[in-house]
Design an enzyme around this catalytic site. Sequence first.
Site, mmCIF file in Angstrom:
data_model
loop_
_atom_site.group_PDB
_atom_site.id
_atom_site.type_symbol
_atom_site.label_atom_id
_atom_site.label_comp_id
_atom_site.label_asym_id
_atom_site.label_seq_id
_atom_site.Cartn_x
_atom_site.Cartn_y
_atom_site.Cartn_z
ATOM 1 N N HIS A 79 0.805 -1.227 0.000
ATOM 2 C CA HIS A 79 0.000 0.000 0.000
ATOM 3 C C HIS A 79 0.839 1.279 0.000
ATOM 4 O O HIS A 79 0.306 2.356 -0.285
ATOM 5 C CB HIS A 79 -0.920 0.038 1.225
ATOM 6 C CG HIS A 79 -1.989 -1.013 1.228
ATOM 7 N ND1 HIS A 79 -2.864 -1.185 0.176
ATOM 8 C CD2 HIS A 79 -2.320 -1.957 2.152
ATOM 9 C CE1 HIS A 79 -3.683 -2.192 0.453
ATOM 10 N NE2 HIS A 79 -3.380 -2.684 1.639
ATOM 11 N N ASP B 254 -3.370 -10.628 -2.053
ATOM 12 C CA ASP B 254 -3.853 -10.060 -0.792
ATOM 13 C C ASP B 254 -5.315 -9.649 -1.006
ATOM 14 O O ASP B 254 -5.709 -9.305 -2.113
ATOM 15 C CB ASP B 254 -2.994 -8.826 -0.469
ATOM 16 C CG ASP B 254 -3.205 -8.283 0.926
ATOM 17 O OD1 ASP B 254 -2.311 -8.468 1.773
ATOM 18 O OD2 ASP B 254 -4.261 -7.648 1.170
ATOM 19 N N HIS C 108 -6.729 -7.048 -0.109
ATOM 20 C CA HIS C 108 -6.842 -5.620 -0.394
ATOM 21 C C HIS C 108 -6.140 -5.287 -1.714
ATOM 22 O O HIS C 108 -5.127 -5.905 -2.054
ATOM 23 C CB HIS C 108 -6.184 -4.807 0.733
ATOM 24 C CG HIS C 108 -6.792 -5.055 2.086
ATOM 25 N ND1 HIS C 108 -6.282 -5.983 2.966
ATOM 26 C CD2 HIS C 108 -7.878 -4.508 2.681
ATOM 27 C CE1 HIS C 108 -7.037 -5.993 4.067
ATOM 28 N NE2 HIS C 108 -8.005 -5.120 3.924
ATOM 29 N N ASP D 82 -4.969 -12.638 3.836
ATOM 30 C CA ASP D 82 -6.178 -12.115 4.472
ATOM 31 C C ASP D 82 -7.451 -12.356 3.659
ATOM 32 O O ASP D 82 -8.524 -11.885 4.024
ATOM 33 C CB ASP D 82 -6.027 -10.625 4.815
ATOM 34 C CG ASP D 82 -5.352 -9.825 3.717
ATOM 35 O OD1 ASP D 82 -5.157 -10.367 2.607
ATOM 36 O OD2 ASP D 82 -5.016 -8.651 3.968
HETATM 37 ZN ZN LIG Z 1 -4.456 -7.013 2.954
#
Ligand SMILES: [Zn+2]
Length: 388
Positions: A156, A191, A193, A280
């Site tokens: 990120h 992931d 996200h 996740d």
């Molecule tokens: Zn994540």
Amino acid sequence: MGCPDPASCCYSCWAVYNLTMVDRNALFMYSPELESLPYPEDHPFNTKRARRTRELAESRGWLSGPGIQVEAAEPAARMDLKKVHSARYLHAFKSSAEGVWQSEAMGMGLGSSDCPMFEGVFDHAVFATGMTLFAARRLLAGEVDVAFNPSGGFHHAGREQASGFCYINDVAIACLTLADAGKRVVYLDIDVHHGDGVANAFYGRADVMTISLHEDPRVLFPGTGFVHEIGKGAGEGYCVNVPLPIGTYDMGYQNAFEALVLPLIKAYGPDVFVLEFGADALAGDPLAHLQLTNNTYVEVITQLLGFGKPILMTGGGGYQMENTVRAWALGWRVLCGTADEAAGPVPWEALLDEEVEIPDLQRETVSRTVSQTVEQVKEKVFPYHGLS
Ligand SMILES: [Zn+2]
């Protein structure tokens, strides 16, 4: 490879995965020094995850044997950090971590609740990046075929932005290092996200194709990663986003992977993969809402290995500690592929999730939404690659 009985698959069919001995040189990154620079105890990005992954892999005998190396690394050099981050940001980060307040730091996300400043945070981020980079360079030199840094995967972080527990974008720096050496890179982010920091870093470039499968950005951080975000200029068509609905389970995920990711990789023809393996998306993760089991991760890694190219794998998210540790240890096991047949069958069941029951209505809803998304992605991206 696949379930022998897909019609009634329980999605935890560990028995179908029988690894065979392969001649693969594998590098596992581990640094006791990094482990001595932990995140705060209550921080979700807990460094215990990497330590326990190493311990689990070690206890199974998966960190020793022919072709397997375990190595530490030096912290990343400033010139490497500057490949992705501005000097202004690096200065603000270092100063803030040393307790010297910088007025511009807050605007960069430094000291926010997701990206707190604590003793050792700068050193930690730079060290973790050094480990990912070390692995990338070993791959480049042809000294290893696959590598795993469970302490990496800070996808990120932006050029001047700390975000989502990430300060220095080790995976973007690794991709750039590989691309600058003339390699065609596929960055695959599984992931839950959106891998926004990496996607943004290469949004205008075609030498790194970024592919991110993630939960619907309308309901999950960071709120980006829609199908229409496909890159710009020279990079148009080389940024691929596959947003998945809440409740996406193994079969839905794997269908999207097979329909989109595999043909895109084949068409692109990468020299090397960088895989951000946040765990996740597993069922039971407290910060997200997908319902994968480790079977999907085994499948994804196995498919990538099938291309016969070097793979740099990192950790990432994963906030249910036990599940994350098992996923990463299992991922490493699959990546290095050192089945020791003499040791008898591997007790996979201890490394896979409990069976995840998927109600019919959820199956139908997810399936329909995933199919629609697959069609949308094909429409947006496939024409750039001669696919239909
Ligand atoms: Zn994540």
